[in-house]
Design a protein around this motif. Structure first.
Motif, PDB file in Angstrom:
ATOM      1  N   HIS A  82      -7.583  -2.548  -2.629  1.00 39.60           N
ATOM      2  CA  HIS A  82      -6.156  -2.430  -2.078  1.00 39.60           C
ATOM      3  C   HIS A  82      -5.868  -2.909  -0.831  1.00 39.60           C
ATOM      4  CE1 HIS A  82      -5.633   1.656  -2.722  1.00 39.60           C
ATOM      5  NE2 HIS A  82      -5.223   1.397  -2.223  1.00 39.60           N
ATOM      6  N   TRP A 135     -13.636   6.470  -0.222  1.00 37.01           N
ATOM      7  CA  TRP A 135     -12.847   6.758   1.694  1.00 37.01           C
ATOM      8  C   TRP A 135     -14.152   7.558   2.127  1.00 37.01           C
ATOM      9  CZ3 TRP A 135      -7.638   7.579   3.018  1.00 37.01           C
ATOM     10  CH2 TRP A 135      -6.998   6.494   2.334  1.00 37.01           C
ATOM     11  N   ASP A 174      -9.823   4.324   4.187  1.00 39.95           N
ATOM     12  CA  ASP A 174      -9.164   3.845   2.964  1.00 39.95           C
ATOM     13  C   ASP A 174     -10.011   2.498   3.319  1.00 39.95           C
ATOM     14  OD1 ASP A 174      -8.606   3.383   0.182  1.00 39.95           O
ATOM     15  OD2 ASP A 174      -6.178   3.183   0.251  1.00 39.95           O
ATOM     16  N   HIS A 222      -2.893   9.343   1.596  1.00 38.82           N
ATOM     17  CA  HIS A 222      -2.773   8.144   1.940  1.00 38.82           C
ATOM     18  C   HIS A 222      -1.667   8.692   2.972  1.00 38.82           C
ATOM     19  CE1 HIS A 222      -4.010   5.945  -1.858  1.00 38.82           C
ATOM     20  NE2 HIS A 222      -4.426   4.871  -0.424  1.00 38.82           N
ATOM     21  N   HIS A 258       0.859  -1.125  -0.279  1.00 43.52           N
ATOM     22  CA  HIS A 258       0.273   0.560  -0.070  1.00 43.52           C
ATOM     23  C   HIS A 258       0.541   1.243   0.456  1.00 43.52           C
ATOM     24  CE1 HIS A 258      -3.731   1.592   1.572  1.00 43.52           C
ATOM     25  NE2 HIS A 258      -3.860   2.143   0.463  1.00 43.52           N
TER      26      HIS A 258
HETATM   27 MN   MN3 Z   1      -5.056   3.248  -0.833  1.00 47.23          MN
END
Ligand code: MN3
Length: 250
Positions: free
Chosen positions: A219, A176, A215, A127, A74
């Motif tokens: 992934h 998100w 998130d 992120h 990630h």
């Molecule tokens: Mn992400």
């Protein structure tokens, strides 16, 4: 004088130097105190280069809730990719020349030709916030002013947690979930698709300053949780760094 200009003038930045961004957050609408990610000139003369912020703890630090392999991929692949593609999208792009990340957000107009900047600027910023609002040996409940605001605006911490979980569960596809501070100092929960952010003021349906983000792209959890997004969301609460979230409120 902003830091970028200062660095440029003093020549303090060696060619290829990596400057770790510093982040401060504030939800009170004072732009001086809002999230700021420093950027620097590089030796090619490009005005702004964004660098991948290091993960603030070890890749395995959030085990067993978020596994080492997921965190490694990630951060080192996804977050690194957004950073690299953001720089590529900004190269020669007069619209966003010299802007810091929040100014870029504020200048996005939602047009398709800005999609590369929109997606990668969002991925870069989101992120960075995400890593910081998690920590090992964290979780539990917020305290102090944040706890009071959550009680005031949601009724109780449990009611907040339920509402946040529902919001995150209901994100369709990739996106998100956010806890934000609005202009009126009121906390609210919202979500954004893809890598959008509530600070993209011409794009976001609900605008505010995110102080906590989750998130829910696959992934972020699929290696460990597969299709069980609900378990991932439950376990996220075991690693929320509430003191950072409170700090993010300014
Ligand atoms: Mn992400």
């Amino acid at each position: 004088m902003d830091k970028r200009k200062f660095l440029k003038l003093t020549g303090a930045v060696a060619a290829g130097a990596i400057i770790a961004p510093t982040l401060t957050f504030c939800g009170n609408g004072n732009s001086e105190n809002k999230t700021k990610i420093d950027s620097v000139s590089d030796d090619t003369g490009r005005s702004v280069v964004f660098t991948l912020p290091p993960l603030p703890y070890a890749f395995n630090a959030l085990e067993p809730y978020i596994d080492e392999r997921t965190m490694t991929i990630h951060h080192d692949k996804h977050h690194a990719g957004y950073t690299k593609k953001l720089n590529a999208a900004l190269e020669g792009n007069a619209t966003f020349e010299g802007m810091d990340i929040l100014t870029i957000f504020a200048n996005l107009d939602g047009s398709p030709e800005q999609d590369a900047v929109r997606n990668n600027a969002g991925g870069y910023y989101n992120h960075d916030l995400f890593w910081k609002v998690m920590a090992p040996n964290a979780g539990g409940m917020p305290t102090g002013k944040l706890a009071e605001m959550i009680d005031r605006d949601f009724g109780s911490f449990n009611a907040f947690k339920e509402a946040f979980t529902e919001e995150a569960s209901n994100v369709f596809g990739s996106g998100w979930a956010w806890l934000c501070v609005g202009d009126n100092e009121k906390l609210f929960i919202t979500s954004t698709p893809n890598q959008d952010n509530p600070l993209m003021t011409n794009i976001a349906e609900e605008k505010g300053t995110p102080v906590l983000g989750l998130d829910v792209w696959e992934h972020a959890y699929y290696l460990n949780y597969q299709n069980m997004r609900g378990n991932y969301i439950d376990n996220f609460f075991n690693v929320v760094n509430w003191s950072q979230v409170e700090e993010n409120m300014g």
